[in-house]
Design a protein around this motif. Structure first.
Motif, PDB file in Angstrom:
ATOM      1  N   HIS A 220      10.754   3.617  -1.377  1.00 39.03           N
ATOM      2  CA  HIS A 220      10.167   2.367  -1.874  1.00 39.03           C
ATOM      3  C   HIS A 220      10.527   2.170  -3.346  1.00 39.03           C
ATOM      4  O   HIS A 220      10.863   1.059  -3.768  1.00 39.03           O
TER       5      HIS A 220
ATOM      6  N   CYS B  58      11.973  -2.074  -1.685  1.00 38.44           N
ATOM      7  CA  CYS B  58      11.612  -2.764  -0.448  1.00 38.44           C
ATOM      8  C   CYS B  58      11.147  -1.723   0.565  1.00 38.44           C
ATOM      9  O   CYS B  58      11.311  -0.522   0.356  1.00 38.44           O
ATOM     10  N   GLY B  59      10.555  -2.193   1.636  1.00 36.39           N
ATOM     11  CA  GLY B  59      10.064  -1.301   2.671  1.00 36.39           C
ATOM     12  C   GLY B  59       9.599  -2.093   3.874  1.00 36.39           C
ATOM     13  O   GLY B  59       9.782  -3.311   3.939  1.00 36.39           O
ATOM     14  N   THR B  60       8.991  -1.394   4.825  1.00 40.81           N
ATOM     15  CA  THR B  60       8.531  -2.031   6.050  1.00 40.81           C
ATOM     16  C   THR B  60       7.037  -1.767   6.250  1.00 40.81           C
ATOM     17  O   THR B  60       6.480  -0.828   5.667  1.00 40.81           O
ATOM     18  N   VAL B  61       6.442  -2.579   7.092  1.00 41.33           N
ATOM     19  CA  VAL B  61       5.032  -2.395   7.437  1.00 41.33           C
ATOM     20  C   VAL B  61       4.840  -1.040   8.118  1.00 41.33           C
ATOM     21  O   VAL B  61       3.863  -0.333   7.851  1.00 41.33           O
ATOM     22  N   SER B  62       5.783  -0.650   8.975  1.00 41.37           N
ATOM     23  CA  SER B  62       5.640   0.646   9.654  1.00 41.37           C
ATOM     24  C   SER B  62       5.685   1.806   8.659  1.00 41.37           C
ATOM     25  O   SER B  62       5.007   2.821   8.860  1.00 41.37           O
ATOM     26  N   GLU B  63       6.452   1.673   7.575  1.00 41.09           N
ATOM     27  CA  GLU B  63       6.435   2.701   6.532  1.00 41.09           C
ATOM     28  C   GLU B  63       5.064   2.750   5.861  1.00 41.09           C
ATOM     29  O   GLU B  63       4.551   3.840   5.584  1.00 41.09           O
TER      30      GLU B  63
ATOM     31  N   GLN C 290       0.343  -3.176   4.125  1.00 47.53           N
ATOM     32  CA  GLN C 290       0.361  -3.559   5.538  1.00 47.53           C
ATOM     33  C   GLN C 290      -0.037  -5.010   5.754  1.00 47.53           C
ATOM     34  O   GLN C 290       0.424  -5.647   6.692  1.00 47.53           O
TER      35      GLN C 290
ATOM     36  N   ASP D  33       7.827  -6.812  -0.204  1.00 46.32           N
ATOM     37  CA  ASP D  33       8.771  -6.414  -1.258  1.00 46.32           C
ATOM     38  C   ASP D  33       8.191  -6.669  -2.649  1.00 46.32           C
ATOM     39  O   ASP D  33       8.372  -5.851  -3.556  1.00 46.32           O
TER      40      ASP D  33
END
Length: 92
Positions: A19, A24-29, A65, A71
Protein backbone atom coordinates in the motif's frame (compact mmCIF):
# COMPACT_ATOMS: atom_id res chain seq x y z
CA UNK A 1 -1.12 -25.54 8.08
CA UNK A 2 -2.05 -22.47 10.14
CA UNK A 3 0.11 -19.38 10.05
CA UNK A 4 2.22 -18.62 13.11
CA UNK A 5 1.90 -15.14 14.61
CA UNK A 6 5.26 -14.28 13.01
CA UNK A 7 3.93 -15.37 9.60
CA UNK A 8 0.83 -13.25 10.19
CA UNK A 9 2.97 -10.25 11.13
CA UNK A 10 5.07 -10.68 7.99
CA UNK A 11 1.98 -10.90 5.78
CA UNK A 12 0.53 -7.81 7.47
CA UNK A 13 3.80 -5.99 6.88
CA UNK A 14 3.92 -7.05 3.22
CA UNK A 15 0.41 -5.77 2.47
CA UNK A 16 1.05 -2.47 4.28
CA UNK A 17 4.34 -2.09 2.42
CA UNK A 18 2.55 -2.67 -0.90
CA UNK A 19 0.00 0.00 0.00
CA UNK A 20 2.82 2.37 0.88
CA UNK A 21 4.87 1.73 -2.26
CA UNK A 22 2.01 1.44 -4.78
CA UNK A 23 -0.31 4.08 -3.24
CA UNK A 24 -3.21 1.79 -4.12
CA UNK A 25 -4.84 -1.41 -2.95
CA UNK A 26 -7.99 -3.50 -2.96
CA UNK A 27 -10.91 -4.03 -0.62
CA UNK A 28 -9.87 -7.68 -0.21
CA UNK A 29 -6.43 -6.51 0.99
CA UNK A 30 -8.16 -4.30 3.56
CA UNK A 31 -10.26 -7.26 4.67
CA UNK A 32 -7.09 -9.36 5.02
CA UNK A 33 -5.39 -6.58 7.01
CA UNK A 34 -8.38 -6.44 9.32
CA UNK A 35 -8.31 -10.21 9.96
CA UNK A 36 -4.55 -10.23 10.54
CA UNK A 37 -4.58 -7.25 12.89
CA UNK A 38 -7.48 -8.72 14.87
CA UNK A 39 -5.75 -12.08 15.18
CA UNK A 40 -2.46 -10.52 16.26
CA UNK A 41 -4.17 -8.29 18.83
CA UNK A 42 -5.71 -11.40 20.41
CA UNK A 43 -2.38 -13.27 20.50
CA UNK A 44 -0.64 -13.26 23.88
CA UNK A 45 2.78 -13.72 22.23
CA UNK A 46 2.58 -10.31 20.57
CA UNK A 47 4.22 -7.48 22.52
CA UNK A 48 1.71 -5.14 24.21
CA UNK A 49 3.59 -2.12 22.83
CA UNK A 50 2.67 -3.10 19.29
CA UNK A 51 -1.00 -3.66 20.01
CA UNK A 52 -1.82 0.05 19.73
CA UNK A 53 -0.26 0.00 16.24
CA UNK A 54 -2.35 -3.07 15.42
CA UNK A 55 -5.47 -1.21 16.58
CA UNK A 56 -4.61 1.68 14.23
CA UNK A 57 -4.08 -0.78 11.35
CA UNK A 58 -7.40 -2.43 12.18
CA UNK A 59 -9.18 0.94 12.01
CA UNK A 60 -7.36 1.86 8.78
CA UNK A 61 -8.43 -1.42 7.19
CA UNK A 62 -12.05 -1.04 8.29
CA UNK A 63 -12.20 2.51 6.97
CA UNK A 64 -10.59 1.34 3.72
CA UNK A 65 -13.20 -1.36 3.18
CA UNK A 66 -16.06 1.10 3.20
CA UNK A 67 -14.58 4.14 1.51
CA UNK A 68 -15.69 5.13 -1.96
CA UNK A 69 -12.13 6.17 -2.86
CA UNK A 70 -9.71 3.55 -1.56
CA UNK A 71 -6.64 4.91 -3.36
CA UNK A 72 -7.20 8.34 -1.79
CA UNK A 73 -7.60 6.69 1.62
CA UNK A 74 -4.27 4.90 1.14
CA UNK A 75 -2.53 8.06 -0.05
CA UNK A 76 -3.84 9.98 2.95
CA UNK A 77 -2.20 7.42 5.28
CA UNK A 78 1.27 7.30 3.68
CA UNK A 79 3.04 8.57 6.82
CA UNK A 80 1.15 6.09 8.98
CA UNK A 81 1.94 3.23 6.62
CA UNK A 82 5.69 3.80 6.83
CA UNK A 83 5.50 3.99 10.63
CA UNK A 84 3.38 0.84 10.87
CA UNK A 85 5.79 -1.10 8.64
CA UNK A 86 8.65 0.03 10.88
CA UNK A 87 6.71 -0.98 14.02
CA UNK A 88 5.94 -4.43 12.60
CA UNK A 89 9.59 -4.94 11.65
CA UNK A 90 10.31 -4.77 15.38
CA UNK A 91 8.04 -7.79 15.98
CA UNK A 92 10.10 -10.23 13.95
Amino acid sequence: MPLTWKDQAQLLRDILSDHQLDCCGTVSECEQLERLAKSLMANANVDQGVKSTLQEIYQYSQDGQYTQHLDEHIQAHQNHLSQWVSDIDQLS
